[in-house]
Design a protein around this motif. Sequence first.
Motif, PDB file in Angstrom:
ATOM      1  N   PHE A 171      16.052  92.892  46.907  1.00 55.11           N
ATOM      2  CA  PHE A 171      16.638  92.399  45.668  1.00 55.11           C
ATOM      3  C   PHE A 171      15.569  92.056  44.634  1.00 55.11           C
ATOM      4  N   ASN A 172      14.623  91.229  45.002  1.00 57.24           N
ATOM      5  CA  ASN A 172      13.519  90.908  44.099  1.00 57.24           C
ATOM      6  C   ASN A 172      12.436  91.962  44.304  1.00 57.24           C
ATOM      7  N   THR A 173      12.673  93.148  43.745  1.00 58.20           N
ATOM      8  CA  THR A 173      11.794  94.277  44.026  1.00 58.20           C
ATOM      9  C   THR A 173      10.381  94.073  43.507  1.00 58.20           C
ATOM     10  N   ALA A 174      10.232  93.291  42.445  1.00 55.03           N
ATOM     11  CA  ALA A 174       8.900  93.001  41.921  1.00 55.03           C
ATOM     12  C   ALA A 174       8.211  91.889  42.685  1.00 55.03           C
ATOM     13  N   GLN A 175       8.979  91.211  43.564  1.00 55.36           N
ATOM     14  CA  GLN A 175       8.472  90.073  44.327  1.00 55.36           C
ATOM     15  C   GLN A 175       7.809  89.048  43.407  1.00 55.36           C
ATOM     16  N   GLY A 176       8.441  88.822  42.255  1.00 54.48           N
ATOM     17  CA  GLY A 176       7.871  87.936  41.252  1.00 54.48           C
ATOM     18  C   GLY A 176       8.601  86.624  41.139  1.00 54.48           C
ATOM     19  N   TYR A 177       7.937  85.663  40.521  1.00 52.06           N
ATOM     20  CA  TYR A 177       8.519  84.345  40.314  1.00 52.06           C
ATOM     21  C   TYR A 177       9.675  84.406  39.311  1.00 52.06           C
ATOM     22  N   GLY A 178       9.484  85.140  38.227  1.00 54.44           N
ATOM     23  CA  GLY A 178      10.519  85.207  37.208  1.00 54.44           C
ATOM     24  C   GLY A 178      11.810  85.793  37.728  1.00 54.44           C
ATOM     25  N   SER A 238      22.971  87.618  30.827  1.00 60.22           N
ATOM     26  CA  SER A 238      23.191  88.635  31.852  1.00 60.22           C
ATOM     27  C   SER A 238      23.059  90.047  31.305  1.00 60.22           C
ATOM     28  N   GLY A 239      23.495  90.262  30.063  1.00 62.93           N
ATOM     29  CA  GLY A 239      23.499  91.608  29.525  1.00 62.93           C
ATOM     30  C   GLY A 239      22.244  92.002  28.783  1.00 62.93           C
ATOM     31  N   PHE A 240      21.611  91.059  28.083  1.00 66.38           N
ATOM     32  CA  PHE A 240      20.446  91.408  27.280  1.00 66.38           C
ATOM     33  C   PHE A 240      19.138  90.868  27.869  1.00 66.38           C
ATOM     34  N   VAL A 241      19.093  89.579  28.147  1.00 64.47           N
ATOM     35  CA  VAL A 241      17.822  88.959  28.559  1.00 64.47           C
ATOM     36  C   VAL A 241      17.321  89.552  29.870  1.00 64.47           C
ATOM     37  N   PHE A 242      18.216  89.698  30.859  1.00 62.68           N
ATOM     38  CA  PHE A 242      17.772  90.245  32.140  1.00 62.68           C
ATOM     39  C   PHE A 242      17.305  91.695  31.997  1.00 62.68           C
ATOM     40  N   PRO A 248      16.050  92.119  38.175  1.00 61.52           N
ATOM     41  CA  PRO A 248      17.008  92.918  38.961  1.00 61.52           C
ATOM     42  C   PRO A 248      18.435  92.736  38.442  1.00 61.52           C
ATOM     43  N   ARG A 249      19.145  93.848  38.339  1.00 56.43           N
ATOM     44  CA  ARG A 249      20.541  93.826  37.874  1.00 56.43           C
ATOM     45  C   ARG A 249      21.347  94.771  38.748  1.00 56.43           C
ATOM     46  N   ALA A 250      22.421  94.236  39.332  1.00 56.82           N
ATOM     47  CA  ALA A 250      23.233  95.041  40.247  1.00 56.82           C
ATOM     48  C   ALA A 250      24.400  95.711  39.536  1.00 56.82           C
ATOM     49  N   MET A 334      22.022  90.558  43.384  1.00 57.36           N
ATOM     50  CA  MET A 334      22.063  91.046  44.759  1.00 57.36           C
ATOM     51  C   MET A 334      23.195  92.026  45.018  1.00 57.36           C
ATOM     52  N   GLY A 335      24.047  92.277  44.024  1.00 53.34           N
ATOM     53  CA  GLY A 335      25.107  93.262  44.182  1.00 53.34           C
ATOM     54  C   GLY A 335      26.197  92.865  45.143  1.00 53.34           C
ATOM     55  N   ALA A 336      26.455  91.570  45.281  1.00 59.70           N
ATOM     56  CA  ALA A 336      27.491  91.111  46.209  1.00 59.70           C
ATOM     57  C   ALA A 336      28.874  91.528  45.726  1.00 59.70           C
ATOM     58  N   ARG A 337      29.783  91.716  46.666  1.00 54.77           N
ATOM     59  CA  ARG A 337      31.180  91.985  46.336  1.00 54.77           C
ATOM     60  C   ARG A 337      31.928  90.662  46.218  1.00 54.77           C
TER      61      ARG A 337
END
Length: 371
Positions: A171-178, A238-242, A248-250, A334-337
């Motif tokens: 999920f945190n593919t960059a393994q970053g703090y942000g 959710s739509g612009f800032v991320f 990561p955006r699911a 995380m793409g949860a249902r």
Amino acid sequence: MNRFWRAFAETFRAIFNDRVAMVTLVGAVVLYSFFYPAAYRHQVAVDLPLVVVDQDHSPLSRRLLRKLDALREVQVTGVAGSMAEARGLVERGAAEAVLLVPADFQRDILRGGQGQLALFGNGAVLGRASVAMQGAAEAITAFGQEVAVSQAQFAGIPASPPLQLIERPLFNTAQGYGSSIVPGVAALIVQQTLLIGVVVLAATRRERHGRLRLSRPGLCGIATAFAAIGMLSLLYFSGFVFWFQDYPRAGNLTGLALAGALFIASVVGFALFFGSFFRTRERAFQLITVTSLPMFFLSNLSWPVEATPALLVRFAQLLPSTPGINAMVKLNQMGARLPEVSAELVNLALLTLLYGALAMWRYRPSPEDHG
């Protein structure tokens, strides 16, 4: 219905005419969307300075240094002649960690013994030192496996590493703090700005009219106006800032819309109820200063729920930020249902009913208002 739309329109008019409310509900959201992620712009700590004290001066110790210098986390800035010199570099901030390679390091390994290394970190800045030491420790472990394989092959014994670890973050593919912190904080920012806005306008109404009495259609109109602002703020994050910050955006838009609506509804009810107890506008900012950080920790996003006292876990479920942050992160990052966030959704729905009922009780009109 006329009362509803009149209250809805008057709420927006009051917000646009109140500089503090406008700056809080709109300006603060935009400011925080760029200001807060800026601290995590680099995502991970890289090229942290490490100094080596090589007392062995052997081919094997130089091979270890080349292994360390290839790391992303650390950068070997130099080789000190003694531990006293290396300590001076750490004290001046020129190094975050020190690796000591003692004399006879290569001789001990070639004789079949264990080579001894000592790794020291700067205790003044534990976060940076821990990253540097962890990276160096991983490189030393890999180096030790390579040396063991080389020795076995030199002795004529076929050997290969018994286990090869391949890490692939999901999920945190960059393994970053942000990527791990900002998405959760965004939901808290939306909650806290709504809370300030409601308290500011409620206190202003109390100062002017001396009481907080509203008809149910009027209260619903005010709540709807604040909910619209909250949803726009949440969608902005959710739509612009991320997307702009490349977090990561699911893309679970259906789940995000449902969870976001329940979260904003519970926050508005929460804000209306607690905002009714404040008599001055300034108290809102004092409240935010005191409660923001505890609310984030109580969400258990950065602290495991298993290590939190059970009483605090139960108390945290009374705060919209707790189920809201967890639901937003699970759905958006995380793409949860929806079934996988059912507990958070039920929690938010119950909080909406609870604080909505309490808000109606606090703002209930007096008998003479009906007359």
